[in-house]
Design a protein around this motif. Structure first.
Motif, PDB file in Angstrom:
ATOM      1  N   GLU A   1       0.846  -1.208   0.000  1.00  0.00           N
ATOM      2  CA  GLU A   1       0.000   0.000   0.000  1.00  0.00           C
ATOM      3  C   GLU A   1       0.880   1.256   0.000  1.00  0.00           C
ATOM      4  OE1 GLU A   1      -0.600  -2.683   1.683  1.00  0.00           O
ATOM      5  OE2 GLU A   1      -2.696  -3.214   1.232  1.00  0.00           O
ATOM      6  N   ILE A   2       1.933   1.246   0.825  1.00  0.00           N
ATOM      7  CA  ILE A   2       2.823   2.423   0.875  1.00  0.00           C
ATOM      8  C   ILE A   2       3.528   2.597  -0.468  1.00  0.00           C
ATOM      9  CG2 ILE A   2       4.962   3.310   1.919  1.00  0.00           C
ATOM     10  CD1 ILE A   2       3.950   2.170   4.591  1.00  0.00           C
ATOM     11  N   ASN A   3       4.006   1.511  -1.010  1.00  0.00           N
ATOM     12  CA  ASN A   3       4.640   1.537  -2.332  1.00  0.00           C
ATOM     13  C   ASN A   3       3.682   2.192  -3.346  1.00  0.00           C
ATOM     14  OD1 ASN A   3       5.810   0.903  -4.806  1.00  0.00           O
ATOM     15  ND2 ASN A   3       6.410  -1.166  -4.205  1.00  0.00           N
ATOM     16  N   ALA A   4       2.429   1.717  -3.347  1.00  0.00           N
ATOM     17  CA  ALA A   4       1.454   2.224  -4.324  1.00  0.00           C
ATOM     18  C   ALA A   4       1.129   3.692  -4.070  1.00  0.00           C
ATOM     19  CB  ALA A   4       0.183   1.381  -4.275  1.00  0.00           C
ATOM     20  N   LEU A   5       0.989   4.068  -2.802  1.00  0.00           N
ATOM     21  CA  LEU A   5       0.671   5.476  -2.500  1.00  0.00           C
ATOM     22  C   LEU A   5       1.825   6.379  -2.936  1.00  0.00           C
ATOM     23  CD1 LEU A   5      -0.976   5.067   1.025  1.00  0.00           C
ATOM     24  CD2 LEU A   5      -2.134   5.797  -1.079  1.00  0.00           C
ATOM     25  N   GLN A   6       3.043   5.923  -2.705  1.00  0.00           N
ATOM     26  CA  GLN A   6       4.196   6.728  -3.137  1.00  0.00           C
ATOM     27  C   GLN A   6       4.193   6.869  -4.665  1.00  0.00           C
ATOM     28  OE1 GLN A   6       7.123   4.346  -1.038  1.00  0.00           O
ATOM     29  NE2 GLN A   6       7.433   5.895   0.553  1.00  0.00           N
ATOM     30  N   ARG A   7       3.837   5.788  -5.357  1.00  0.00           N
ATOM     31  CA  ARG A   7       3.838   5.844  -6.823  1.00  0.00           C
ATOM     32  C   ARG A   7       2.650   6.634  -7.378  1.00  0.00           C
ATOM     33  NH1 ARG A   7       7.674   2.387  -8.902  1.00  0.00           N
ATOM     34  NH2 ARG A   7       8.500   0.949  -7.347  1.00  0.00           N
ATOM     35  N   ALA A   8       1.529   6.584  -6.665  1.00  0.00           N
ATOM     36  CA  ALA A   8       0.325   7.272  -7.169  1.00  0.00           C
ATOM     37  C   ALA A   8       0.420   8.782  -6.995  1.00  0.00           C
ATOM     38  CB  ALA A   8      -0.915   6.750  -6.440  1.00  0.00           C
ATOM     39  N   SER A   9       1.358   9.237  -6.151  1.00  0.00           N
ATOM     40  CA  SER A   9       1.413  10.665  -5.823  1.00  0.00           C
ATOM     41  C   SER A   9       2.052  11.482  -6.937  1.00  0.00           C
ATOM     42  CB  SER A   9       2.215  10.857  -4.534  1.00  0.00           C
ATOM     43  OG  SER A   9       1.570  10.175  -3.489  1.00  0.00           O
ATOM     44  N   THR A  10       1.678  12.738  -6.971  1.00  0.00           N
ATOM     45  CA  THR A  10       2.294  13.665  -7.919  1.00  0.00           C
ATOM     46  C   THR A  10       3.586  14.204  -7.315  1.00  0.00           C
ATOM     47  OG1 THR A  10       0.005  14.336  -8.312  1.00  0.00           O
ATOM     48  CG2 THR A  10       1.736  15.615  -9.435  1.00  0.00           C
ATOM     49  N   ILE A  11       3.547  14.478  -6.015  1.00  0.00           N
ATOM     50  CA  ILE A  11       4.715  14.996  -5.295  1.00  0.00           C
ATOM     51  C   ILE A  11       4.750  14.327  -3.922  1.00  0.00           C
ATOM     52  CG2 ILE A  11       5.708  17.051  -4.162  1.00  0.00           C
ATOM     53  CD1 ILE A  11       4.377  18.716  -6.387  1.00  0.00           C
ATOM     54  N   ILE A  12       5.940  13.956  -3.489  1.00  0.00           N
ATOM     55  CA  ILE A  12       6.095  13.436  -2.122  1.00  0.00           C
ATOM     56  C   ILE A  12       6.743  14.522  -1.269  1.00  0.00           C
ATOM     57  CG2 ILE A  12       7.305  11.769  -0.669  1.00  0.00           C
ATOM     58  CD1 ILE A  12       5.174  10.330  -2.196  1.00  0.00           C
ATOM     59  N   VAL A  13       6.137  14.738  -0.102  1.00  0.00           N
ATOM     60  CA  VAL A  13       6.657  15.746   0.828  1.00  0.00           C
ATOM     61  C   VAL A  13       7.232  15.027   2.048  1.00  0.00           C
ATOM     62  CG1 VAL A  13       5.958  17.614   2.378  1.00  0.00           C
ATOM     63  CG2 VAL A  13       5.008  17.482   0.091  1.00  0.00           C
ATOM     64  N   GLN A  14       8.323  15.553   2.592  1.00  0.00           N
ATOM     65  CA  GLN A  14       8.789  15.079   3.897  1.00  0.00           C
ATOM     66  C   GLN A  14       9.192  16.313   4.687  1.00  0.00           C
ATOM     67  OE1 GLN A  14       8.558  11.759   4.893  1.00  0.00           O
ATOM     68  NE2 GLN A  14       8.830  12.728   6.889  1.00  0.00           N
ATOM     69  N   LYS A  15       8.194  16.832   5.444  1.00  0.00           N
ATOM     70  CA  LYS A  15       8.408  18.125   6.091  1.00  0.00           C
ATOM     71  C   LYS A  15       8.877  17.965   7.526  1.00  0.00           C
ATOM     72  CE  LYS A  15       6.723  22.444   7.315  1.00  0.00           C
ATOM     73  NZ  LYS A  15       7.665  22.202   8.412  1.00  0.00           N
ATOM     74  N   SER A  16       9.812  17.062   7.737  1.00  0.00           N
ATOM     75  CA  SER A  16      10.272  16.790   9.107  1.00  0.00           C
ATOM     76  C   SER A  16      10.903  18.031   9.735  1.00  0.00           C
ATOM     77  CB  SER A  16      11.308  15.673   9.082  1.00  0.00           C
ATOM     78  OG  SER A  16      10.778  14.529   8.487  1.00  0.00           O
TER      79      SER A  16
END
Ligand code: UDP
Length: 407
Positions: free
Chosen positions: A300-315
């Motif tokens: 599911e995480i793999n697919a969500l990462q692939r389905a996204s237009t942009i990945i954010v990591q605002k740590s």
């Protein structure tokens, strides 16, 4: 139900040859040959959730296939222990914390309990992070080599907590850090070791577009509109509320959706309350998808990462950020905070875009949404950067050379 699922075949070193070439794998075998049969014990504080468990799950079988004898032990403790160690974690990352004497007592009592429960007789003992650091008490005489592997950002640690831990760390034969800035004044050798991802794991392997689409649909995500996602444990240091604020700024101009997905880790007692805060702050916006994922959600995480237009990591603070590595490997454009180990991965304007605030994150998201060709190029370059530096095979090689150097 369609009947029992077949267990996936365990990956072997040969499976990496098509991706990395035969030479890389042959070299690993050559480096490992003199270490055949040598015992390795890895100890951390959770079997699932978080980056360390993610790495150990793959590192252990590969080291075993290379002929060493590895073992993985997980430290156990009550809620009181994990509340203290989470407070230590946040404090070592530079957050405010006023420790009470009983916090240190709780920490030591559980260390003692685990020292008595576990056997420590390996030639190489690798202790991951602060939670099990005091297990160095189990070292008998000068036998074996003890290594402290720190995955967190120690560049500005809370002084009380670090002064408490430092005498334990000084008794190891070496300390491994994920970025040069994290090294401390220590009388022992310190090494730079990047964390890594496994390109063949369910979390990272290629997926059929239909699988990605089906999973996005299952979560009610509209694939026709831009999707910005942060996939991380619900932890204040990952700043999910900051991501939400950045999305809300962009939403004034563009019709996009936000996915905030993540589960917890057994050594993190704060997840539920952070998740509740995020739900509250989203105020029922139907375009914000807050997904609480169980630990078995790799595909599911793999697919969500692939389905996204942009990945954010605002740590706000970050040891390394394997979620960034995972996104880059999938050729996704990434907007991430310039903290901890992230700038080693996101080289500004080359493998992604760095930001320093909610407004900056919103600005970079808007910029990428309106420059799709550049977004694609950043993703391609990010993929190559990960291939060169942050794959599991590099990590295995690093450990093997370290063991060779120590023996
Ligand atoms: N992860 C996961 N499930 C979640 C959230 C995160 O499996 O619900 C994984 C994520 O894909 C990554 C790791 O946990 O592999 C998180 O590592 P990272 O270094 O980003 O952060 P940490 O959680 O260790 O602070």
């Amino acid at each position: 139900m369609t009947g029992a699922a077949t267990a996936p075949r365990a990956m072997t070193l040969d499976d990496y040859v098509p991706l990395l070439g035969p030479q890389e794998i042959d070299e690993l075998r050559a480096i490992a040959a003199p270490l055949a049969g040598r015992s390795v014990q890895m100890v951390n504080s959770t079997a699932v959730g978080g980056g360390v468990a993610e790495i150990l799950n793959r590192l252990i079988p590969l080291i075993q296939e290379l002929g060493l004898a590895p073992r993985w032990d997980v430290m156990t403790g009550g809620n009181d222990f994990f509340e203290v160690t989470k407070a230590f974690h946040n404090a070592l990352h530079g957050g405010p914390y006023d420790p009470r004497p009983q916090d240190f007592e709780t920490f030591l009592a559980y260390s003692e309990q685990n020292r008595a429960r576990l056997a420590f007789d390996a030639e190489f003992t690798v202790i991951h992070d602060p939670q099990p650091a005091a297990l160095i008490d189990a070292r008998s005489g000068t036998s074996g080599h003890w290594i402290w592997r720190c995955h967190i950002d120690l560049s500005r640690p809370n002084r009380d907590v670090w002064e408490f831990l430092r005498p334990f760390v000084c008794r190891y034969d070496g300390a491994l850090f994920s970025a040069p800035d994290f090294a401390r004044q220590l009388p022992i050798p310190q090494y730079l070791v990047y964390p890594c991802i496994d390109p063949l794991s369910d979390k990272n392997r290629d997926l059929e577009p239909e699988t990605v689409a089906a999973i996005a649909d299952r979560f009610g995500i509209d694939r026709a509109r831009p999707i910005v996602a942060q996939i991380s444990r619900f932890d204040r240091l990952k700043d999910p509320i900051g991501v939400l604020r950045a999305y809300q700024i962009v939403k004034r101009y563009t019709d996009l959706q936000l996915v905030l997905a993540g589960g917890g880790a057994s050594d993190d007692p704060e997840g539920e309350s952070v998740l509740a805060e995020v739900r509250d702050a989203a105020e029922g916006d139907p375009d914000v998808h807050i997904l609480s994922l169980p630990p078995w959600s790799a595909i599911e995480i793999n697919a969500l990462q692939r389905a996204s237009t942009i990945i954010v990591q605002k740590s706000l603070r970050e040891g390394f950020g394997l979620t960034v590595t995972e996104a880059l490997w999938k050729k996704q454009p990434v907007v991430a905070s310039a903290v901890g180990g992230i700038p080693a991965q996101v080289i500004h304007k080359h493998t992604g875009l760095l930001a320093h605030s909610v407004e900056g994150t919103a600005y970079q998201i808007r910029f990428l949404l309106s420059h799709p060709a550049l977004a694609r190029k950043l993703g391609e370059q990010g993929h190559e950067h990960v291939r060169e530096h942050f794959l599991i095979t590099s990590n295995v090689r690093r450990y093997l050379t370290l063991f060779l150097g120590m023996s």
